[in-house]
Design an enzyme around this catalytic site. Structure first.
Site, PDB file in Angstrom:
ATOM      1  N   HIS A  59      -2.699  -1.171  -3.136  1.00 24.18           N
ATOM      2  CA  HIS A  59      -4.328  -0.345  -3.168  1.00 24.18           C
ATOM      3  C   HIS A  59      -3.455   0.574  -3.964  1.00 24.18           C
ATOM      4  O   HIS A  59      -1.906   1.910  -4.221  1.00 24.18           O
ATOM      5  CB  HIS A  59      -3.793   0.116  -1.733  1.00 24.18           C
ATOM      6  N   ASP A  86      -5.172  -3.553   6.348  1.00 21.58           N
ATOM      7  CA  ASP A  86      -5.472  -4.307   5.626  1.00 21.58           C
ATOM      8  C   ASP A  86      -4.555  -5.021   5.477  1.00 21.58           C
ATOM      9  O   ASP A  86      -3.015  -5.394   5.813  1.00 21.58           O
ATOM     10  CB  ASP A  86      -5.337  -3.888   4.621  1.00 21.58           C
ATOM     11  N   SER A 117       0.727  -1.366  -0.109  1.00 26.36           N
ATOM     12  CA  SER A 117      -0.218  -0.137   0.356  1.00 26.36           C
ATOM     13  C   SER A 117       0.872   0.943  -0.079  1.00 26.36           C
ATOM     14  O   SER A 117       2.091   1.098  -0.627  1.00 26.36           O
ATOM     15  CB  SER A 117      -0.931   0.125   1.296  1.00 26.36           C
TER      16      SER A 117
END
Lengths: 195, 276
Positions: free
Chosen positions: A49, A142, A22
């Site tokens: 992401h 996440d 991410s």
């Protein structure tokens, strides 16, 4: 310090390698896709992401720079060896029992779509100990839950050393959850990937 | 963890599929399993159900099923989703549609109607509004009720405004709505050209002939054998040279259908019916 023998052995046994990244993971991911050899003998899946409509150039940039054949996942694509797959923006990527991907547009998880958790969890269900997962820099949680599921299913799980990550929260969450077999710095990760 | 899988086994998923088919007449057996399992897990977590509880309400509580159906079938949608798709339709499909006296379009799996109204706006902007009619269908009566209202929260409209800009259409998305406090209501002239009704892609048949069918982000929930069956339904529902639009990640994989459709736009998966 180089990777220990047990780690090397498990890495070499893994047939599927999952990378979750991410915020702050772009640079290391870019180096990974550039460094991995054309014939790694594994299936590589990237879950990154990113905002829809904006950074769609990432796929192109990665594909142009990877030695391994790379494609953005389309619904029902079959998992193949020596292929690097990137999860499309704005979809969750699931792995099905028959060895193929299916996509899903349901609610974001941890504000993210694709969610790393979603793919990691389905990989754990289908491939379990055949997987290796590496969780990189990121600013939310996440991936931690999915990585725990992978670890419980016998997969090799690695979190980037938080002190070494631009955004430490994502790997740190996984470590705090007890989801990481190993905590490695970028250099150690590269040594492993190229071993 | 709202995505936790593995709460139910594959055998239990199969058991639930059988119950739903027997008790409610819906066949989920062609749905992709990982996704279905994820939805079932979500329902169990939301309701704090064990497997037995879910089985019990599915069999004994008639009211539960409608909400269940809503939760199983993913209803996440937005206006002008994938703006490049609308751009492609505008340049590659609309000129063809404009040659018809009457244009009939089917939006299959329309959920709460955003896609139908996006298309209505597009056709209106192209000057085809008066001669076009868009059918929106879904298996879920609850989402269709929302679709018929055509009222969306202002917050959503704000996020759709960005999509709208990317489509290249002139003006702003709010030109097509009446704003009331925190809600935006689609203009009546756009609603007049739409009809929403229940249709089950798995069990129902051809109900009209269309110049264009749009079915985006629906196939992803089906196994390939079921996709093929629905492709056949679409093929039969299209007029000669009619257009089929799938989502950008959904391609026609079946060899028998590859020869029946010509690729018009590879990136957006827009196809044209060829052959007979």
């Amino acid at each position: 310090m180089g990777p220990d023998n047990k780690l090397l052995e498990r890495w070499h046994d893994a047939q599927i390698v999952l990378f979750g990244g991410s915020a702050g993971s772009f640079k290391i991911l870019f180096r990974i896709i550039k460094d991995l050899p054309e014939k790694l003998g594994k299936t590589v899946i990237l879950i990154i992401h990113r905002k829809k409509n904006f950074f769609s150039e990432i796929e192109k940039l990665f594909a142009e720079n990877s030695r391994m054949y790379m494609r953005e996942i389309e619904d029902k694509d079959i998992l193949k060896t020596n292929t690097m797959y990137i999860a499309p923006a704005n979809y969750h990527t699931l792995i099905e029992d028959g060895g193929y991907f299916s996509l899903d547009v349901s609610e974001p998880v941890w504000y993210s779509k694709p969610s790393i958790d979603v793919t990691f969890e389905s990989a754990a269900e289908v491939y379990g100990n055949k997987c290796a997962a590496i969780l990189l820099s990121g600013a939310n949680q996440d991936g931690a839950g999915g990585m725990l599921k992978l670890r419980e299913s016998g997969a090799l799980t690695i979190a980037q050393e938080p002190a070494d990550a631009e955004m430490p929260e994502m790997p740190r969450s996984a470590i705090n959850l007890g989801a990481a077999d190993y905590i490695l710095t970028q250099d150690e990760i590269f040594k492993l990937l190229l071993s | 963890m709202d995505t936790a899988q593995g709460i139910i086994s594959n055998a239990q998923v199969q058991e639930l599929i059988d119950i739903v088919r027997k008790v409610h007449g819906f066949d989920f057996s062609g749905y992709t399993k990982a996704s279905l399992k994820r939805r079932l897990t979500r329902i169990m977590l939301l309701n704090k159900f064990e497997f037995y509880d879910l089985k019990h309400v599915l069999i004994n509580d008639a009211d539960f099923f409608q909400g269940f159906l809503e939760e199983i079938t993913v209803n996440v949608t937005e206006m002008f989703r994938d703006p490049s798709f609308y751009k492609a339709v505008n340049t590659q499909v609309v000129p063809y549609l404009s040659t018809y006296q009457h244009v009939k379009i089917w939006s299959a799996g329309c959920s709460t109607g955003e896609e139908v109204y996006s298309m209505a706006i597009l056709l209106n902007e192209a000057g085809l509004g008066k001669k076009s009619f868009i059918y929106g269908t879904d298996i879920n009566t609850e989402v269709l009720r929302e679709a018929r209202k055509g009222i969306y929260s202002l917050r959503n409209i704000k996020s759709y405004a960005e999509n709208y800009q990317y489509t290249g259409l002139k003006g702003s998305i709010t030109d097509h709505f009446t704003i009331l406090y925190d809600a935006a209501s689609i203009h009546n002239e756009l609603k007049q050209n739409t009809l929403f009704s229940v249709h089950n892609l798995i069990s129902d048949t051809v109900f009209n002939e269309f110049q264009m069918i749009s079915c985006r982000n629906v196939f992803i929930y089906f196994e390939t054998f079921l996709q093929e069956r629905i492709l056949d339904l679409f093929y039969k529902s299209l007029c000669p040279l009619g257009y089929l639009c799938l989502g950008s990640k959904e391609t026609i994989r079946s060899d028998s259908f590859k020869s029946k459709f010509k690729v018009i736009n590879q990136k957006e998966n827009i196809y044209q019916k060829v052959g007979t």
